[in-house]
Design a protein around this motif. Structure first.
Motif, short mmCIF file in Angstrom:
data_model
loop_
_atom_site.label_atom_id
_atom_site.label_comp_id
_atom_site.label_asym_id
_atom_site.label_seq_id
_atom_site.Cartn_x
_atom_site.Cartn_y
_atom_site.Cartn_z
N ASN A 1 0.82 -1.22 0.00
CA ASN A 1 0.00 0.00 0.00
C ASN A 1 0.85 1.27 0.00
OD1 ASN A 1 -2.31 -1.58 0.11
ND2 ASN A 1 -2.42 -1.51 2.33
N ASP A 2 2.13 1.13 0.32
CA ASP A 2 3.03 2.28 0.38
C ASP A 2 3.77 2.55 -0.93
OD1 ASP A 2 2.66 2.96 3.19
OD2 ASP A 2 3.69 1.07 3.61
N ILE A 3 3.59 1.71 -1.92
CA ILE A 3 4.37 1.82 -3.16
C ILE A 3 4.21 3.19 -3.81
CG2 ILE A 3 4.71 0.91 -5.51
CD1 ILE A 3 5.85 -0.97 -3.42
N ASP A 4 2.99 3.70 -3.91
CA ASP A 4 2.80 5.01 -4.54
C ASP A 4 3.52 6.11 -3.76
OD1 ASP A 4 1.32 4.00 -6.64
OD2 ASP A 4 -0.62 4.48 -5.74
N TYR A 5 3.41 6.05 -2.43
CA TYR A 5 4.12 7.02 -1.59
C TYR A 5 5.63 6.91 -1.83
CZ TYR A 5 6.39 9.07 2.46
OH TYR A 5 7.22 9.79 3.27
N LEU A 6 6.14 5.69 -1.86
CA LEU A 6 7.57 5.48 -2.01
C LEU A 6 8.06 5.89 -3.40
CD1 LEU A 6 7.93 2.15 -0.03
CD2 LEU A 6 8.66 4.44 0.68
N LEU A 7 7.24 5.68 -4.41
CA LEU A 7 7.59 6.14 -5.77
C LEU A 7 7.72 7.66 -5.78
CD1 LEU A 7 5.62 4.06 -8.44
CD2 LEU A 7 8.03 4.72 -8.55
N ASP A 8 6.76 8.33 -5.18
CA ASP A 8 6.78 9.79 -5.12
C ASP A 8 7.99 10.27 -4.32
OD1 ASP A 8 5.55 12.48 -5.48
OD2 ASP A 8 5.32 12.35 -3.31
N LEU A 9 8.21 9.65 -3.16
CA LEU A 9 9.34 10.02 -2.29
C LEU A 9 10.67 9.85 -3.02
CD1 LEU A 9 10.37 10.76 0.61
CD2 LEU A 9 10.51 8.29 1.00
N ARG A 10 10.85 8.70 -3.64
CA ARG A 10 12.12 8.41 -4.32
C ARG A 10 12.31 9.33 -5.52
NH1 ARG A 10 15.77 4.68 -3.38
NH2 ARG A 10 17.33 4.50 -4.98
N THR A 11 11.23 9.63 -6.23
CA THR A 11 11.33 10.54 -7.37
C THR A 11 11.79 11.92 -6.91
OG1 THR A 11 9.64 9.32 -8.59
CG2 THR A 11 10.02 11.59 -9.26
N LYS A 12 11.25 12.38 -5.78
CA LYS A 12 11.62 13.70 -5.27
C LYS A 12 13.02 13.72 -4.65
CE LYS A 12 7.99 14.23 -2.59
NZ LYS A 12 6.89 14.73 -1.73
N THR A 13 13.40 12.65 -3.95
CA THR A 13 14.64 12.68 -3.19
C THR A 13 15.85 12.15 -3.95
OG1 THR A 13 14.21 10.53 -2.16
CG2 THR A 13 13.48 12.49 -0.95
N MET A 14 15.65 11.16 -4.81
CA MET A 14 16.80 10.48 -5.41
C MET A 14 16.98 10.75 -6.90
SD MET A 14 18.30 9.16 -2.87
CE MET A 14 19.55 8.31 -3.81
N ASN A 15 15.88 10.91 -7.64
CA ASN A 15 16.03 11.05 -9.08
C ASN A 15 16.91 12.22 -9.51
OD1 ASN A 15 14.65 8.70 -9.47
ND2 ASN A 15 12.96 9.59 -10.60
N PRO A 16 16.89 13.35 -8.81
CA PRO A 16 17.83 14.42 -9.20
C PRO A 16 19.29 13.96 -9.11
CG PRO A 16 16.11 15.31 -7.78
CD PRO A 16 15.96 13.81 -7.77
N HIS A 17 19.61 13.17 -8.09
CA HIS A 17 20.99 12.67 -7.94
C HIS A 17 21.31 11.64 -9.02
CE1 HIS A 17 21.07 14.84 -4.23
NE2 HIS A 17 20.08 14.12 -3.73
N TYR A 18 20.35 10.79 -9.34
CA TYR A 18 20.56 9.82 -10.42
C TYR A 18 20.74 10.55 -11.75
CZ TYR A 18 19.70 5.80 -7.46
OH TYR A 18 19.80 4.85 -6.47
N ALA A 19 19.93 11.57 -11.98
CA ALA A 19 20.07 12.34 -13.23
C ALA A 19 21.44 13.00 -13.30
CB ALA A 19 18.95 13.37 -13.33
N ASP A 20 21.88 13.60 -12.18
CA ASP A 20 23.20 14.24 -12.15
C ASP A 20 24.33 13.24 -12.37
OD1 ASP A 20 22.00 16.67 -11.66
OD2 ASP A 20 22.46 16.70 -9.51
N SER A 21 24.07 11.97 -12.05
CA SER A 21 25.07 10.91 -12.22
C SER A 21 24.92 10.18 -13.56
CB SER A 21 24.94 9.88 -11.08
OG SER A 21 25.16 10.49 -9.84
N ASN A 22 24.00 10.67 -14.39
CA ASN A 22 23.71 10.04 -15.68
C ASN A 22 23.25 8.59 -15.52
OD1 ASN A 22 24.30 12.32 -17.34
ND2 ASN A 22 26.46 11.95 -16.94
N LEU A 23 22.44 8.35 -14.49
CA LEU A 23 21.85 7.03 -14.26
C LEU A 23 20.36 7.10 -14.56
CD1 LEU A 23 23.71 6.27 -10.91
CD2 LEU A 23 24.03 5.07 -13.09
N PRO A 24 19.74 5.95 -14.87
CA PRO A 24 18.32 5.96 -15.26
C PRO A 24 17.40 6.49 -14.17
CG PRO A 24 19.31 3.77 -15.56
CD PRO A 24 20.33 4.62 -14.89
#
Length: 150
Positions: free
Chosen positions: A13-36
């Protein structure tokens, strides 16, 4: 700030929350590292060792994710993400300090990895973590001198 920090085991039941959380917290760092940063890759990172995932509750409201693995001789912080609206208030530092105190009492090493593009590494260094290895994208850090924490 009065912080009452509790945890509950993450569920499907937490998957949507975790997707949103990870998108906000980690995706900028992955993008800066040229990772998917696509949704499928993000979901795979969420599901990695999902049985060890806990929702961080601050005053009974979801504030982040802690994924932790405890072995006999080592505690590994697999993922720690604090919602951006709660960052900068000492929540991550408090959680890590508690982990370090517990591991130190048990004479365990605490390990984690951090992307080189993630400024959270400054927090880890301030708590006594040392870089023990690295690869193209990440630093691998350990807290070993922990037997001095009281």
């Amino acid at each position: 700030m009065n912080m009452i920090i509790t945890y509950r085991k993450a569920s499907e039941n937490d998957i949507d929350y975790l997707l949103d959380l990870r998108t906000k917290t980690m995706n900028p760092h992955y993008a800066d590292s040229n990772l998917p940063t696509d949704k499928e890759t993000t979901l795979q990172r969420i599901l990695y060792q999902f049985e060890k995932a806990h929702i961080i509750l601050l005053n009974n409201e979801p504030a982040g994710l802690l994924k932790i693995s405890k072995a006999e001789d080592k505690t590994e912080v697999l993922q720690l993400q604090i919602d951006p609206s709660q960052q900068g208030k000492g929540l991550g530092k408090t959680i890590l300090t508690d982990i370090l105190k517990e591991a130190s009492a048990e004479e365990k090493i605490v390990s984690l990895s951090v992307l080189k593009t993630n400024k959270a590494q400054n927090l880890y260094k301030s708590l006594g973590f040392k870089v023990v290895d690295e690869d193209e994208h990440s630093y691998f850090m350990e807290f070993q001198g922990g037997f001095r924490l009281v």
